[in-house]
Design an enzyme around this catalytic site. Structure first.
Site, mmCIF file in Angstrom:
data_model
loop_
_atom_site.group_PDB
_atom_site.id
_atom_site.type_symbol
_atom_site.label_atom_id
_atom_site.label_comp_id
_atom_site.label_asym_id
_atom_site.label_seq_id
_atom_site.Cartn_x
_atom_site.Cartn_y
_atom_site.Cartn_z
ATOM 1 N N GLU A 81 8.590 29.688 17.387
ATOM 2 C CA GLU A 81 8.571 30.306 16.068
ATOM 3 C C GLU A 81 7.154 30.347 15.498
ATOM 4 O O GLU A 81 6.851 31.157 14.623
ATOM 5 C CB GLU A 81 9.515 29.546 15.116
ATOM 6 C CG GLU A 81 10.391 30.486 14.315
ATOM 7 C CD GLU A 81 11.517 29.790 13.556
ATOM 8 O OE1 GLU A 81 12.677 30.086 13.857
ATOM 9 O OE2 GLU A 81 11.240 28.975 12.660
ATOM 10 N N HIS A 139 18.318 23.618 40.806
ATOM 11 C CA HIS A 139 19.405 24.248 41.573
ATOM 12 C C HIS A 139 19.933 25.472 40.832
ATOM 13 O O HIS A 139 21.055 25.904 41.041
ATOM 14 C CB HIS A 139 20.523 23.231 41.822
ATOM 15 C CG HIS A 139 20.067 22.102 42.682
ATOM 16 N ND1 HIS A 139 20.382 21.985 44.013
ATOM 17 C CD2 HIS A 139 19.252 21.040 42.402
ATOM 18 C CE1 HIS A 139 19.805 20.905 44.515
ATOM 19 N NE2 HIS A 139 19.114 20.311 43.563
ATOM 20 N N LYS A 157 18.435 39.062 10.266
ATOM 21 C CA LYS A 157 19.181 38.779 9.031
ATOM 22 C C LYS A 157 19.398 40.075 8.258
ATOM 23 O O LYS A 157 20.485 40.339 7.747
ATOM 24 C CB LYS A 157 18.404 37.810 8.138
ATOM 25 C CG LYS A 157 18.302 36.405 8.677
ATOM 26 C CD LYS A 157 17.669 35.517 7.625
ATOM 27 C CE LYS A 157 17.240 34.198 8.189
ATOM 28 N NZ LYS A 157 16.397 33.436 7.269
HETATM 29 O O1 PA5 Z 1 11.153 26.492 10.990
HETATM 30 C C1 PA5 Z 1 11.724 27.154 10.154
HETATM 31 O O2 PA5 Z 1 11.242 27.405 9.043
HETATM 32 C C2 PA5 Z 1 13.117 27.700 10.456
HETATM 33 O O3 PA5 Z 1 13.510 27.388 11.741
HETATM 34 C C3 PA5 Z 1 14.117 27.122 9.467
HETATM 35 O O4 PA5 Z 1 14.139 25.732 9.592
HETATM 36 C C4 PA5 Z 1 15.500 27.701 9.702
HETATM 37 O O5 PA5 Z 1 15.443 29.096 9.673
HETATM 38 C C5 PA5 Z 1 16.482 27.201 8.643
HETATM 39 O O6 PA5 Z 1 16.051 27.570 7.379
HETATM 40 P P1 PA5 Z 1 16.571 26.820 6.103
HETATM 41 O O7 PA5 Z 1 16.139 25.398 6.179
HETATM 42 O O8 PA5 Z 1 15.943 27.535 4.957
HETATM 43 O O9 PA5 Z 1 18.073 26.946 6.080
#
Ligand code: PA5
Length: 431
Positions: free
Chosen positions: A283, A304, A418
């Site tokens: 990310e 495997h 989203k």
């Molecule tokens: O690293 C991040 O910001 C994301 O992976 C969030 O943790 C994830 O999208 C969950 O978001 P939230 O904590 O707002 O529900």
């Protein structure tokens, strides 16, 4: 302690390339330290280690002790950075099949009605002695609006309010100081709230209440975990040489055409850690057509499965091995009279010794097959070393992404699915 071995990248990288990448990494580290690059408002994962909040650690510990004394089940409801860190540390330090109490169950990380229904049925089912299960719930969402988490929380909190008169004492919410639907629910119902500071992003939040409360409820020593990270922070402020070498090697591999970083381990208890690292890296670096795709592999299982691809497929990958040098596990192979299975040649060796040779043999084969290998070693797997590892990864990926001239702390790409999902669901304001 944690340490690195870069020897098995050497056949694939020119020294000058690594040296020049090291210079860029040095500069990028300065930008992290001085808050002079993209996303300076997201560097709170460093300041919480610079000035540890002992009172908060104590508060989380005390809440966890009280929950542990009453709960049979503790549900952690969150997705992405809101649960992967807790899961990683809990899986790493809890023995398999231990039937620990409280049992930690995860929810809110997908939208499966079947999963939630079966979870509620499981919560409803009495214990072996016929008494009802005592359930506690921790919902974690920085935005307080994430659909997967919010849907699961709606189902689970409704069940808890029906089941328990004191439901509000059993529900803990971790979210931002202000804003989001979760804060409205906290105000309405009076749930206990833990705050995720605004300057810490989800995937950098394992050492805040986001990760620390579930980890403490699992019976893990959060102070040692936290102070492991503090020690690593201080050591890297003093001497970041190894960290810079790691970043520079990864960068040089990327710039030599590698597209995938295969995070692999021969220790199943590290698969959660690999999953956390995969999300943290993926990310943070997958932006504007750049970045290494982090892939999680569990060996020997995956030798495997996709092992053929790693050994002999497209040569666009390298491996990052997570290795535990010493373990308390001492299961040994016993000698058998008839040696019908032909394994007596291993008699007297521990499974750890054999696993170690499997690692070394795999490393040898993969290097011969053209796969560069970085190894990250835990001298042993414990709270302190996990804290050290967590900070190392957070700093490494931030420095690395600055070298790509991107912002490590946002995730604009996650919004795309989203947006489309909300339009298809007819969410007000999206159609
Ligand atoms: O690293 C991040 O910001 C994301 O992976 C969030 O943790 C994830 O999208 C969950 O978001 P939230 O904590 O707002 O529900």
């Amino acid at each position: 302690m944690i340490s690195f071995n870069f020897d098995h990248t050497k056949p694939f990288l020119e020294t000058e390339k690594v040296e020049s990448a090291t210079k860029r990494a040095e500069l990028a580290l300065k930008h992290v330290q001085n808050k002079t690059r993209k996303g300076p408002e997201w560097l709170g994962w460093r300041s919480i280690l610079e000035q540890p909040n002992d009172a908060l650690l104590e508060e989380i510990h005390n809440v966890a002790v009280s929950v542990r004394s009453q709960a049979d089940v503790f549900i952690v409801c969150g997705i992405g950075g809101s649960y992967l860190g807790a899961r990683a540390v809990i899986d790493a330090l809890s023995p398999e099949f231990s039937q620990n109490v409280p049992e930690i169950i995860y929810a809110g990380h997908q939208i499966s009605g079947k999963y939630l229904k079966n979870l509620v049925n499981y919560l409803e089912a009495p214990k072996a002695d016929g008494s009802a299960k005592q359930v506690y719930l921790n919902v974690i969402s920085k935005s307080g609006t994430t659909t997967e988490t919010a849907l699961a929380f709606r189902v689970l909190s409704s069940w808890m309010h029906e089941k328990y008169e004191d439901a509000k004492e059993r529900i803990f919410c971790t979210t931002s100081a202000q804003g989001g639907a979760l804060n409205k629910l906290i105000d309405k119902n009076g749930y206990k709230k833990f705050v995720l500071p605004d300057d810490v992003g989800g995937r950098f939040s394992v050492l805040t209440p986001v990760g620390l409360l579930p980890i403490a409820v699992a019976g893990i020593d959060i102070r040692t975990l936290y102070y492991g990270a503090v020690a690593q922070f201080n050591e890297y402020e003093e001497n970041p040489k190894e960290l810079l070498k790691y970043v520079a090697t990864r960068l040089a591999l990327y710039e030599s055409g590698k597209a995938m970083d295969m995070i692999a381990s021969f220790e199943p208890e590290l698969s959660g850690i690999g999953g956390w690292m995969q999300q943290l890296y993926g990310e943070s670096e997958g932006k504007n057509g750049k970045g290494l795709f982090p892939v999680l592999l569990g060996y020997s299982t995956d030798l495997h499965s996709v092992g053929q691809m790693v050994q002999d497929g497209q040569r666009n990958l390298f491996e990052t091995f997570l290795v535990i040098d010493k373990t308390n596990q001492n299961l040994s192979v016993e000698k058998q009279e008839d040696d019908a299975d032909g394994l007596n040649y291993l008699a007297g060796k521990t499974f750890h010794d054999i696993n170690q040779k499997a690692f070394e043999g795999t490393r040898e084969a993969h290097v011969e097959g053209g796969v560069p290998i970085i190894s990250i070693h835990f001298d042993k797997l414990n709270e302190e070393n996990l804290g050290r590892f967590i900070y190392m990864c957070e700093l490494a990926i931030s420095v690395y992404v600055y070298c790509l001239d991107e912002n490590p702390f946002d995730q604009p790409g996650v919004e795309a699915y989203k947006k489309a999902m909300f339009r298809l669901l007819g969410k007000p304001g999206t159609v």
